[in-house]
Scaffold this active site. Structure first.
Site, PDB file in Angstrom:
ATOM      1  N   CYS A 177       0.722  -0.945  -0.265  1.00 29.13           N
ATOM      2  CA  CYS A 177      -0.208   0.144   0.062  1.00 29.13           C
ATOM      3  C   CYS A 177       0.498   0.913   0.144  1.00 29.13           C
ATOM      4  CB  CYS A 177      -1.159   0.329   1.497  1.00 29.13           C
ATOM      5  SG  CYS A 177      -2.083   2.175   1.281  1.00 29.13           S
ATOM      6  N   CYS A 218      -0.480   3.785   1.959  1.00 28.24           N
ATOM      7  CA  CYS A 218       0.070   3.828   3.492  1.00 28.24           C
ATOM      8  C   CYS A 218       0.947   4.078   3.934  1.00 28.24           C
ATOM      9  CB  CYS A 218      -0.582   2.768   3.818  1.00 28.24           C
ATOM     10  SG  CYS A 218      -2.115   1.961   3.374  1.00 28.24           S
ATOM     11  N   ASP A 219       2.522   3.954   3.824  1.00 26.60           N
ATOM     12  CA  ASP A 219       3.205   3.442   3.927  1.00 26.60           C
ATOM     13  C   ASP A 219       4.722   4.609   3.372  1.00 26.60           C
ATOM     14  OD1 ASP A 219       2.264   1.640   5.573  1.00 26.60           O
ATOM     15  OD2 ASP A 219       3.389   0.009   4.166  1.00 26.60           O
TER      16      ASP A 219
END
Length: 323
Positions: free
Chosen positions: A137, A140-141
């Site tokens: 992701c 997300c990261d």
């Protein structure tokens, strides 16, 4: 004797979507029951640092966030049960679901929040590097790789979108694809090829996530040419696998309308599915955003939709009784 649980709102799944639905359902007096499934807490239970959930200035841990959400849901009256549903009957209300031990669950409404799982390559080294440079992701990261060299693995829309997104953080993004042409939409391909921060490696598959350093982290990807078999290495600190997701909808095939990618179809702007009284929220119906905060938002929507559905059904029943 078979155990039976009855509720006005039955919720399947206990990630951000399911627990948000439980909080709103409990506050509406619907005494929701949450069947937690095979992964209580959802995907955040395998996520370490969470830096983009509103309300927290410091980095928080995914499992801690889910524990807090569950505690809040229980505090306002939701009941958590550990079971895995293996059979559903949505042909009449109350809806009837059966757990793998034979327990029967009856719900006047049903909220499906079973989520989706990212597809991984299945390499042992990939598993070892999860949380240390291997991710599924970018949204997300990606923030953790500011100024670092990263790679995206895949060739569809998701991979191209992830690569384009990562250019917000990284000056050097490499897209690795096992074929010689992308499957992504043409407009996305045009944006990819026009971006000077992105390079593409064709006919390459990842065979190893190489770790190193102290503390250990991803330092390289070992590649194999799918045409010649020759091996090579690319130095990266972040490797983002973007080969799609599996929505957990197999249980509902033949019972609910699913789209071509097996996500539950909902009416636009709502969480209503093809069966009145059944609602879907979170990653099981969202193939675009797939964030904890959007999952929580649709969980709220599902609870409100269910509450309104019950109110309308009760009003209609009263009107029929008077008539």
């Amino acid at each position: 004797m078979t155990e039976t649980h009855s509720t006005r709102m039955l919720i399947l799944g206990s990630g951000p979507a399911g627990l948000s639905a439980a909080i709103y359902g409990a506050r509406a007096g619907l005494s929701p029951i949450v069947v937690q499934g095979i992964q209580p807490g959802g995907q955040l239970m395998t996520t370490t640092d969470v830096e983009n959930y509103p309300g927290f200035r410091e980095v928080i841990q995914g499992p801690w966030l889910m524990q807090e959400m569950q505690a809040q849901a229980e505090h306002v009256g939701a009941q958590m049960l550990y079971d895995t549903i293996v059979e559903v009957d949505l042909t009449q209300r109350p809806f009837r679901l059966v757990g793998d031990g034979g327990t029967v669950y009856l719900g006047d409404t049903l909220v499906i929040a079973t989520g989706a799982q990212a597809k991984w390559l299945g390499l042992d080294s990939e598993e070892a590097m999860k949380g240390k440079g291997a991710s599924a992701c970018a949204t997300c990261d990606g923030f953790f790789y500011r100024g670092k060299k990263v790679a995206v693995i895949g060739g569809g829309n998701t991979a191209v979108e992830e690569a384009l997104y990562l250019t917000n953080h990284s000056p050097d993004v490499t897209l690795i694809h096992r074929r010689d042409a992308l499957r992504a939409e043409k407009i996305l391909q045009q944006r990819l090829f026009a971006n000077e921060r992105i390079s593409t490696l064709w006919n390459k598959e990842v065979v190893e996530f190489v770790g190193g350093g102290d503390p250990e982290g991803l330092v390289a990807l070992r590649l194999r040419d799918t045409v010649t078999g020759a091996e090579s290495t690319i130095d990266v600190e972040g490797g983002f696998v973007a080969i799609g997701h599996h929505p957990a909808t197999e249980l509902f095939r033949g019972h609910l309308e699913l789209d071509a990618d097996s996500y539950i179809t909902v009416e636009s702007g709502t969480t209503r599915t093809s069966v009145p009284g059944v609602f879907a929220c979170g990653d099981v119906m969202d193939k675009v955003y797939r964030q904890a905060i959007t999952a929580a938002g649709t969980g709220c929507m599902a609870a409100l939709d269910a509450e309104r559905f019950l109110a309308e059904a009760e009003f209609e029943a009263m009107a029929e009784a008077v008539a």
